[in-house]
Design a protein around this motif. Sequence first.
Motif, PDB file in Angstrom:
ATOM      1  N   UNK A  72       0.818  -1.206   0.000  1.00 45.51           N
ATOM      2  CA  UNK A  72       0.000   0.000   0.000  1.00 45.51           C
ATOM      3  C   UNK A  72       0.858   1.265   0.000  1.00 45.51           C
ATOM      4  N   UNK A  73       2.003   1.222   0.672  1.00 42.20           N
ATOM      5  CA  UNK A  73       2.906   2.385   0.632  1.00 42.20           C
ATOM      6  C   UNK A  73       3.471   2.578  -0.767  1.00 42.20           C
ATOM      7  N   UNK A  74       3.748   1.467  -1.449  1.00 44.62           N
ATOM      8  CA  UNK A  74       4.215   1.565  -2.834  1.00 44.62           C
ATOM      9  C   UNK A  74       3.118   2.123  -3.724  1.00 44.62           C
ATOM     10  N   UNK A  75       1.859   1.715  -3.470  1.00 50.48           N
ATOM     11  CA  UNK A  75       0.735   2.181  -4.274  1.00 50.48           C
ATOM     12  C   UNK A  75       0.441   3.658  -4.028  1.00 50.48           C
ATOM     13  N   UNK A  76       0.467   4.096  -2.778  1.00 53.51           N
ATOM     14  CA  UNK A  76       0.082   5.470  -2.434  1.00 53.51           C
ATOM     15  C   UNK A  76       1.213   6.474  -2.638  1.00 53.51           C
ATOM     16  N   UNK A  77       2.446   6.053  -2.317  1.00 56.60           N
ATOM     17  CA  UNK A  77       3.549   7.022  -2.297  1.00 56.60           C
ATOM     18  C   UNK A  77       4.656   6.719  -3.307  1.00 56.60           C
ATOM     19  N   UNK A  78       4.558   5.591  -4.006  1.00 57.11           N
ATOM     20  CA  UNK A  78       5.592   5.245  -4.979  1.00 57.11           C
ATOM     21  C   UNK A  78       6.868   4.717  -4.335  1.00 57.11           C
ATOM     22  N   UNK A  79       6.788   4.297  -3.077  1.00 52.84           N
ATOM     23  CA  UNK A  79       7.970   3.790  -2.377  1.00 52.84           C
ATOM     24  C   UNK A  79       8.386   2.446  -2.952  1.00 52.84           C
ATOM     25  N   UNK A  80       9.698   2.257  -3.132  1.00 49.35           N
ATOM     26  CA  UNK A  80      10.233   0.971  -3.572  1.00 49.35           C
ATOM     27  C   UNK A  80      10.884   0.264  -2.385  1.00 49.35           C
ATOM     28  N   UNK A  81      10.667  -1.051  -2.290  1.00 51.66           N
ATOM     29  CA  UNK A  81      11.274  -1.866  -1.236  1.00 51.66           C
ATOM     30  C   UNK A  81      12.111  -2.957  -1.910  1.00 51.66           C
ATOM     31  N   UNK A  82      13.419  -2.925  -1.693  1.00 54.34           N
ATOM     32  CA  UNK A  82      14.326  -3.890  -2.313  1.00 54.34           C
ATOM     33  C   UNK A  82      14.891  -4.792  -1.219  1.00 54.34           C
ATOM     34  N   UNK A  83      14.550  -6.074  -1.278  1.00 53.36           N
ATOM     35  CA  UNK A  83      15.040  -7.012  -0.268  1.00 53.36           C
ATOM     36  C   UNK A  83      14.560  -6.679   1.133  1.00 53.36           C
ATOM     37  N   UNK A  84      13.363  -6.123   1.230  1.00 51.51           N
ATOM     38  CA  UNK A  84      12.834  -5.692   2.524  1.00 51.51           C
ATOM     39  C   UNK A  84      12.392  -6.891   3.363  1.00 51.51           C
ATOM     40  N   UNK A  85      12.592  -6.782   4.681  1.00 50.95           N
ATOM     41  CA  UNK A  85      12.199  -7.852   5.597  1.00 50.95           C
ATOM     42  C   UNK A  85      11.099  -7.358   6.514  1.00 50.95           C
ATOM     43  N   UNK A  93      -3.866 -16.198  11.063  1.00 49.11           N
ATOM     44  CA  UNK A  93      -3.349 -15.607  12.283  1.00 49.11           C
ATOM     45  C   UNK A  93      -1.938 -16.032  12.623  1.00 49.11           C
ATOM     46  N   UNK A  94      -1.218 -16.634  11.664  1.00 52.62           N
ATOM     47  CA  UNK A  94       0.147 -17.087  11.894  1.00 52.62           C
ATOM     48  C   UNK A  94       1.130 -15.992  11.493  1.00 52.62           C
ATOM     49  N   UNK A  95       2.176 -15.815  12.313  1.00 55.22           N
ATOM     50  CA  UNK A  95       3.209 -14.837  11.973  1.00 55.22           C
ATOM     51  C   UNK A  95       4.063 -15.382  10.832  1.00 55.22           C
ATOM     52  N   UNK A  96       4.302 -14.547   9.830  1.00 50.43           N
ATOM     53  CA  UNK A  96       5.085 -14.942   8.656  1.00 50.43           C
ATOM     54  C   UNK A  96       6.301 -14.026   8.536  1.00 50.43           C
ATOM     55  N   UNK A  97       7.500 -14.625   8.524  1.00 50.85           N
ATOM     56  CA  UNK A  97       8.722 -13.868   8.233  1.00 50.85           C
ATOM     57  C   UNK A  97       8.840 -13.775   6.712  1.00 50.85           C
ATOM     58  N   UNK A  98       8.936 -12.562   6.202  1.00 51.63           N
ATOM     59  CA  UNK A  98       8.837 -12.388   4.758  1.00 51.63           C
ATOM     60  C   UNK A  98       9.898 -11.415   4.265  1.00 51.63           C
ATOM     61  N   UNK A  99      10.621 -11.824   3.238  1.00 50.84           N
ATOM     62  CA  UNK A  99      11.599 -10.944   2.587  1.00 50.84           C
ATOM     63  C   UNK A  99      11.121 -10.714   1.158  1.00 50.84           C
ATOM     64  N   UNK A 100      11.034  -9.463   0.740  1.00 48.13           N
ATOM     65  CA  UNK A 100      10.394  -9.199  -0.545  1.00 48.13           C
ATOM     66  C   UNK A 100      10.972  -7.963  -1.225  1.00 48.13           C
ATOM     67  N   UNK A 101      10.697  -7.893  -2.510  1.00 47.81           N
ATOM     68  CA  UNK A 101      10.955  -6.694  -3.309  1.00 47.81           C
ATOM     69  C   UNK A 101       9.624  -6.232  -3.874  1.00 47.81           C
ATOM     70  N   UNK A 102       9.289  -4.967  -3.618  1.00 47.98           N
ATOM     71  CA  UNK A 102       7.990  -4.414  -3.983  1.00 47.98           C
ATOM     72  C   UNK A 102       8.193  -3.099  -4.727  1.00 47.98           C
ATOM     73  N   UNK A 103       7.629  -2.975  -5.928  1.00 51.89           N
ATOM     74  CA  UNK A 103       7.801  -1.746  -6.704  1.00 51.89           C
ATOM     75  C   UNK A 103       6.478  -1.344  -7.361  1.00 51.89           C
ATOM     76  N   UNK A 104       6.231  -0.047  -7.480  1.00 51.36           N
ATOM     77  CA  UNK A 104       5.015   0.429  -8.163  1.00 51.36           C
ATOM     78  C   UNK A 104       5.148   0.288  -9.673  1.00 51.36           C
ATOM     79  N   UNK A 105       4.025   0.184 -10.356  1.00 52.06           N
ATOM     80  CA  UNK A 105       3.969   0.112 -11.809  1.00 52.06           C
ATOM     81  C   UNK A 105       3.302   1.388 -12.322  1.00 52.06           C
TER      82      UNK A 105
END
Length: 473
Positions: A72-85, A93-105
């Motif tokens: 949602x931050x990428x959608x609203x503000x154009x923020x890019x997340x590279x290798x974010x944890x 309801x399970x906690x998930x450890x997640x590493x991702x790259x997220x970019x707006x289009x």
Amino acid sequence: MPTVSSLQDMISVFARFFDLIHQPITIINRQGRFIYYNQESAEIDGYSVELALGKHIFEVYTKLKEEESSIMCALKYGTEYIGNYQVYYNAKGQAVDYQHTTVPLYDAEGKIEGVIEIGRNMSTVRRLQEQVVELNQLLYSHSDESRYNIITDDPQMKKLINKAKRLATNDTPVVLIGDTGTGKELFARLIHRSSKRADKPFIALNCGALPLTLIESSLFGTVKGAFTGAENSKGYLELADGGTFFLDELNAMPIEMQSKLLRFLQDKSFWKIGGNKQIQSDVRIIAAMNESPSVLIEKNLLRADLFYRLSVGMLVLPTLSSRPGDIELLARFFIDKHRSIVNYDIQGISEHAILTLKNNSWPGNVRMLENVIVRSMVLQENDGPLVNIVYEEEMLMPAFIPPPLPVKEALSEVGLTERVERYERQLIVDALNLTNGSITQAACDLHISRTSLHYKIKKYNLKFGVLDGVFKD
């Protein structure tokens, strides 16, 4: 640039490719609704592909807050997340450890039309790491140190063993430098076993085997509530209190983490993640690296001040090819060591086999020699001495590869695609041979990602390693 309709067109073009990557991928449109959501994402989220498609992101991630959502931050503000944890709660309801790259289009006018995210579930890795820490704590006092003896008749190696024992009499840090498979952990254990800390823990951490996001918690431990899903856990520095902490592949540790390790070396204290008090730990540090320190410092992969702090004692280990007199000795040792795993009674080794071993350059050093001996024993079909030596190339190569054809014949009879695939396959085989099956190192040498190399290994149905049974990350 994508538009609303072209996002759908893009998915129809790339959906098959996305499915074959076998990593969680999601795409949302400008309204925040899923227009692509694959099976890997569904398995992590405890959801289903059919239910997620067309739904708003917060209908799937019901406990996720907007300010915590990278999509949602990428959608609203154009923020890019590279290798974010990040850690979030899934639909169950399970906690998930997640590493991702997220970019707006963006569309042709520069407006955000959607967001694409590709990630990796780190939850299993974290749980396994915590189990390893616990097992280290339980097993260190019961380990059979006799199996870590250094087998050698080489004068240079004997001098290094004597030097290691002299270094063991004090508590100064030690740096071990040597190629993969030269026995750096064996020397670390020798120093520990010869020191006054011998009855205390010996804890080893391979810095190249852990994701970067888990190294800090592995070193220092965590306090419950420090982040979502965090529990009270001891880190390696606390587990090794009174004993020896061996840091293998130190050059794989991020520079910022090296700074924190340097601070620990200065006053022997640290803070757990989320902790509110300093913890003291009397630990002797032994670090190892498989490249020249000066080169690593020049590449900014190793802090100079950390290296100088650690290198009060330093041992440079020779390659197996530089001590050929040990090849036969080690071969006989490995035959005796692994006799129980084969169907035939194999004792000793033939002169022909010894000559074959001595004619190899052994890029993987002693570890590679052991794998080759075990493989050769498994494939022998009679009692007596080991006769034939089977190298990795023979295990990885197909049963028959036709000799190279003239270009005109090759293009007409085989085709360019098949010839390119053969060439690519052979490059991968060679890279894996040279790194003794290490996917991480082979991917680095080939300048591709580990994910890509995993895919190509599966694509070409490559098999490796009788001793370990699998490729190594």
